[in-house]
Every structure is written in C-alpha cells, then in structure tokens.
Design a protein around this motif. Structure first.
Motif, PDB file in Angstrom:
ATOM      1  N   UNK A 138      11.892   6.459  -0.932  1.00 45.12           N
ATOM      2  CA  UNK A 138      11.346   7.816  -1.058  1.00 45.12           C
ATOM      3  C   UNK A 138       9.984   7.767  -1.730  1.00 45.12           C
ATOM      4  N   UNK A 139       9.189   8.801  -1.463  1.00 41.50           N
ATOM      5  CA  UNK A 139       7.877   8.897  -2.104  1.00 41.50           C
ATOM      6  C   UNK A 139       7.403  10.337  -2.098  1.00 41.50           C
ATOM      7  N   UNK A 140       6.599  10.685  -3.110  1.00 42.70           N
ATOM      8  CA  UNK A 140       5.949  11.993  -3.107  1.00 42.70           C
ATOM      9  C   UNK A 140       5.007  12.040  -1.930  1.00 42.70           C
ATOM     10  N   UNK A 141       4.999  13.169  -1.212  1.00 42.80           N
ATOM     11  CA  UNK A 141       4.401  13.134   0.114  1.00 42.80           C
ATOM     12  C   UNK A 141       3.718  14.446   0.491  1.00 42.80           C
ATOM     13  N   UNK A 142       2.411  14.570   0.257  1.00 45.10           N
ATOM     14  CA  UNK A 142       1.655  15.657   0.856  1.00 45.10           C
ATOM     15  C   UNK A 142       1.453  15.355   2.345  1.00 45.10           C
ATOM     16  N   UNK A 143       1.017  16.311   3.141  1.00 43.43           N
ATOM     17  CA  UNK A 143       0.917  16.095   4.591  1.00 43.43           C
ATOM     18  C   UNK A 143       0.099  14.875   4.993  1.00 43.43           C
ATOM     19  N   UNK A 144      -1.030  14.648   4.300  1.00 41.15           N
ATOM     20  CA  UNK A 144      -1.881  13.535   4.700  1.00 41.15           C
ATOM     21  C   UNK A 144      -1.211  12.189   4.492  1.00 41.15           C
ATOM     22  N   UNK A 145      -0.186  12.124   3.637  1.00 40.70           N
ATOM     23  CA  UNK A 145       0.498  10.859   3.396  1.00 40.70           C
ATOM     24  C   UNK A 145       1.235  10.366   4.639  1.00 40.70           C
ATOM     25  N   UNK A 146       1.635  11.286   5.509  1.00 40.92           N
ATOM     26  CA  UNK A 146       2.317  10.877   6.730  1.00 40.92           C
ATOM     27  C   UNK A 146       1.423   9.988   7.583  1.00 40.92           C
ATOM     28  N   UNK A 147       0.154  10.303   7.618  1.00 47.38           N
ATOM     29  CA  UNK A 147      -0.775   9.472   8.363  1.00 47.38           C
ATOM     30  C   UNK A 147      -0.928   8.099   7.727  1.00 47.38           C
ATOM     31  N   UNK A 148      -0.915   8.072   6.401  1.00 49.60           N
ATOM     32  CA  UNK A 148      -1.025   6.793   5.704  1.00 49.60           C
ATOM     33  C   UNK A 148       0.213   5.937   5.962  1.00 49.60           C
ATOM     34  N   UNK A 149       1.383   6.571   5.895  1.00 51.28           N
ATOM     35  CA  UNK A 149       2.633   5.851   6.178  1.00 51.28           C
ATOM     36  C   UNK A 149       2.580   5.241   7.579  1.00 51.28           C
ATOM     37  N   UNK A 150       2.142   6.039   8.534  1.00 54.13           N
ATOM     38  CA  UNK A 150       2.063   5.553   9.912  1.00 54.13           C
ATOM     39  C   UNK A 150       1.130   4.354  10.014  1.00 54.13           C
ATOM     40  N   UNK A 151      -0.002   4.447   9.329  1.00 52.88           N
ATOM     41  CA  UNK A 151      -0.987   3.380   9.420  1.00 52.88           C
ATOM     42  C   UNK A 151      -0.523   2.070   8.810  1.00 52.88           C
ATOM     43  N   UNK A 152       0.372   2.133   7.835  1.00 50.91           N
ATOM     44  CA  UNK A 152       0.810   0.923   7.137  1.00 50.91           C
ATOM     45  C   UNK A 152       2.191   0.430   7.563  1.00 50.91           C
ATOM     46  N   UNK A 153       2.893   1.190   8.396  1.00 47.48           N
ATOM     47  CA  UNK A 153       4.254   0.830   8.779  1.00 47.48           C
ATOM     48  C   UNK A 153       4.285  -0.089   9.998  1.00 47.48           C
ATOM     49  N   UNK A 154       5.390  -0.781  10.138  1.00 48.36           N
ATOM     50  CA  UNK A 154       5.653  -1.542  11.359  1.00 48.36           C
ATOM     51  C   UNK A 154       6.108  -0.566  12.452  1.00 48.36           C
ATOM     52  N   UNK A 155       5.923  -0.918  13.722  1.00 47.72           N
ATOM     53  CA  UNK A 155       6.290  -0.006  14.815  1.00 47.72           C
ATOM     54  C   UNK A 155       7.739   0.477  14.771  1.00 47.72           C
TER      55      UNK A 155
END
Length: 440
Positions: free
Chosen positions: A283-300
């Motif tokens: 889990x993590x604190x998550x404003x909307x822009x964090x979703x883009x960051x998660x996507x950019x750093x995650x595996x497919x």
C-alpha cells in the motif's frame, strides 16, 4: 506524475511535487535552462508565448498547445522546462527578485506558492481580472492559496493531489485482508492509527520480504496532508515543533517503522523505484498523479493488480499554479493563454491524458473525470474516488518554508528509525536540521 510527478525526490517527497503529478520524468530542458526569456517573434508574424515550467506538467503532452495555436493562428507556444523543482524554484526567485530573465508564464509549485504570494506578488499580474476567469470554478482553498491579503490572485491553479490509498489486491489477499475497495476503506476509516493497525495485520500473514507500506516518508506526508494546521499557524508563525498534530504524525510513523510496517526507503530514489518493480510493498499514499508513476516503474504483469481505496482522512499532495510576470514581453497574450490552459475544460483533458487532477471543481462532472479508468487499477472509478476526496480536503495553512520542514521530518527524521535510531533520536535530528535550515 502526471504521472505528474512534477519534481524529483526532494520537492515531490515534501510537497506536496508534485502537481507532482508531473515530473520526475524529465522535461525538455536541462536543469539550468530557465534563464532565457524567449523571443516575442514566432516568425511569419506570429507572437511566441514562453512558459517556464518544471517537470512534465503535461500541457504539451495533452495536445493543449497545439489546440490553442489552432484556435489562435498568430500565437506560437514555447515551453522551457527544468526537470527538478529544487533547481527551477531558486532560479525563479532570483529572476523575480531582479525582475529580469522571466518567461511570459511561470509555473509555481504548491509548496512554494505561499512564499511567492508573500514576497513577490507585486511582480505578478492579478489573474482574477482576466476575461473568462471565474473564481467559482476553482475549489475555494486552491484559489485562496494564490491570493494576497488585499485580494489579488497572482496564480491560477492547474491541478491538485487529493489523497487516496493505492493497494495491491493480490498482496492483501495473501495477507488475509479484504480486497474490495469499500471494505478496505472501512479498515481505517477516519483514523491513521487504524491504518497502522491494518499494517500489523498485514505483517502477520503477508508475503515474506514485503512490507505493508512503501516508506516512512510516504506515511508521514499523507498524515500531515490531512491536518488543517501543520508547520505554520494562521498568523505565519512557525509552530511545527509545538503543534501536537505534527508530533503525533511523527510518532505514529516512527511506530510503524519500528514495527517493520514500512520499507526502509526514501521515495523517488532508485532503490524505492525497485520496490515498486519488485512488488515489495502492499500500500502507499496515492494522489492521482502517483498512478502514472506506479505504471512507469512497474513490471507489465502488475497491470490490473492495484486498486484505490479512500484514505483515513482526506488530504492534498501536490498541485501547481501558473503566473504571469508583469515585465514579460507578451503580458496580455500570456494572461489569455493561462486563463485558457486552466479553464475547467482543459483541466479535464489534462487529467484524462496525464492524470493531473483538476483544481477546478467545475471539471469534476465532466466525462473525462467521471468515466476515468487507469490501466493499473482496472475498473476502479478513480475519477469519482479522487473527486470525492478533493471536496473533503481541509483548508490548510501553507507556509513559505513548508518544503524545508517536510523534508527535514522525512529525510532527516522518520527514515532514521528504519536504520535503528529511536523515535526520540530521529525527532531531535530532524528538528535540529530543520532549525538550522530555517536560520539560513
């Protein structure tokens, strides 16, 4: 970050960078590229409007420049981007102080807006008087952040960072926690202490080698973002050491760190990025822009495994403003452009493409917001979740040195508890560092 990860480590970790949605993912100029004011001639009789920005604010990426140029054939738009706000902002202050080297439009991060309002307002246009600008379109607290005591509004809000909790459904399931977002939200409704309690439940049965939350900095930032008063009081006095809410947030985060509920990482650093890629926290604190960051750093294979639940209390992390310096080469055209870029319709488009959540409440009912989905969170109605959170954010006192204090509490404070220091030692180190920096 926005994936409006609007700044790199320091500004993002303390901002509330954000508008952060924006820019750990570099802009188009180097870190020192803020000194050219641009040309007023765009060639072939066109006027060039220059924007000084930090991070990836998304206007270009969302096609807004191209749309505006099509509507205004005699206008050409050129942005000059500095990747990190910590490099951009000192240069902006210097240019404002000397009243030279400024772009036609200058962005200001939310963590810096109080200082700009208090010390530089005379150098900036009052945008409340621009044709088409309607105060009622914006959330009241956002509008007030850029408004002087005598009623001049020197910046128009682009976005905000309403806080939620992003969580991995698969890791929650393995730990025996509920996975339905409504049930997850009930675990900690109204109380950050209950959030830490959920972390203890996770630790008992969660996958080995994982932690409940990503970092101590993320936790304390989320808690403090939901407080009405944190580092300054309404009179402008620094009160972070005497404000019970700050010490309570610090101690709760330290407790979570002592119990091994948070990762021993500093946000927006390479090692932290790897914890996202390797599924090392739930889990993590998550404003909307964090979703883009998660996507950019995650595996497919992480696609669709995340979900979004309401935070224990609503708060804000991130957001920016656009200002127009009075000595710019194209002041009138710049004001028109800023009014258009921050209008509800354009904010909705920016959210759809970049994840930058509108600061204009008039955009909350737009299809781009109500129908928003995200690859990482599947069918989660993220627009509705963040819009509800946005309307519950407390009106918070923002001080001129908020970022310095926030960074001290995280980078020189709670992170030390993950490295073996006691909460008392960490607090003493943090406050000593902060006070030294405030005296400079």
């Amino acid at each position: 970050m926005r994936a409006r990860i609007r700044t790199a480590r320091k500004a993002l970790a303390v901002a509330a960078v954000a508008s952060l949605g924006a820019g750990l993912l570099a802009g188009c100029a180097d870190d020192g590229g803020d000194d050219s004011s641009g040309s007023s001639s765009g060639g072939k009789g066109k006027t060039t409007i220059t924007l000084g920005l930090f991070g990836t604010m998304g206007f270009k990426e969302a096609g807004l420049y191209a749309e505006y140029e099509k509507l205004n054939p005699k206008i050409k738009i050129a942005e000059n981007v500095v990747e990190r706000n910590e490099n951009y902002y000192p240069a902006l202050l210097n240019h404002l102080t000397t009243n030279s080297g400024l772009q036609d439009v200058q962005a200001v991060e939310v963590g810096n807006i109080a200082e700009i309002v208090n010390t530089q307002a005379a150098k900036l246009e009052d945008l409340s008087k621009v044709s088409g600008v309607n105060k009622a379109d914006w959330l009241d607290w956002k509008w007030q952040q850029a408004t002087t005591k005598d009623g001049q509004t020197i910046g128009l809000g682009t976005d905000i960072g309403p806080m939620a909790i992003c969580y991995r459904k698969d890791l929650f399931e393995k730990a025996g926690l509920p996975t339905d977002r409504a049930e997850v939200g009930k675990l900690w409704a109204g109380d950050w202490g209950k959030f830490v309690d959920a972390g203890e439940r996770y630790k008992k049965n969660g996958p080995e080698g994982t932690t409940f939350m990503d970092s101590p900095g993320g936790l304390i930032n989320a808690i403090l973002s939901s407080e009405k008063e944190k580092f300054y009081d309404a009179s402008g006095k620094v009160v972070y050491k005497t404000n019970p809410a700050v010490k309570k947030a610090f101690d709760l985060t330290a407790e979570a760190a002592e119990k091994g509920l948070v990762g021993a990482q500093t946000q927006f650093q390479p090692a932290w990025d790897q914890t996202i890629a390797n599924n090392k926290f739930a889990a993590m604190a998550c404003p909307p822009w964090m979703l883009g960051y998660i996507k950019g750093k995650s595996q497919p294979d992480a696609k669709g495994k995340w979900d979004v639940a309401v935070a224990p209390k609503s708060g804000n992390w991130g957001g920016s403003f656009l200002t127009v310096p009075k000595n710019g080469k194209n002041v009138e055209e710049a004001k028109k452009l800023v009014a258009w870029l921050t209008a509800p319709e354009q904010q909705a488009k920016l959210f759809k493409v970049q994840g930058s959540f509108p600061s204009a409440q008039a955009a909350f009912d737009s299809p781009e917001v109500t129908g928003a989905k995200n690859d990482m969170t599947g069918d989660a109605p993220i627009g509705e979740i963040f819009a509800e959170a946005a309307q519950q954010i407390p009106v918070q006192v923002i001080g001129p040195k908020d970022q310095i204090i926030q960074q001290g509490l995280t980078d020189n404070g709670v992170i030390l508890v993950t490295k073996g220091k006691s909460a008392k030692e960490a607090w003493e180190t943090a406050t000593k560092t902060i006070d030294n920096n405030l005296d400079q």
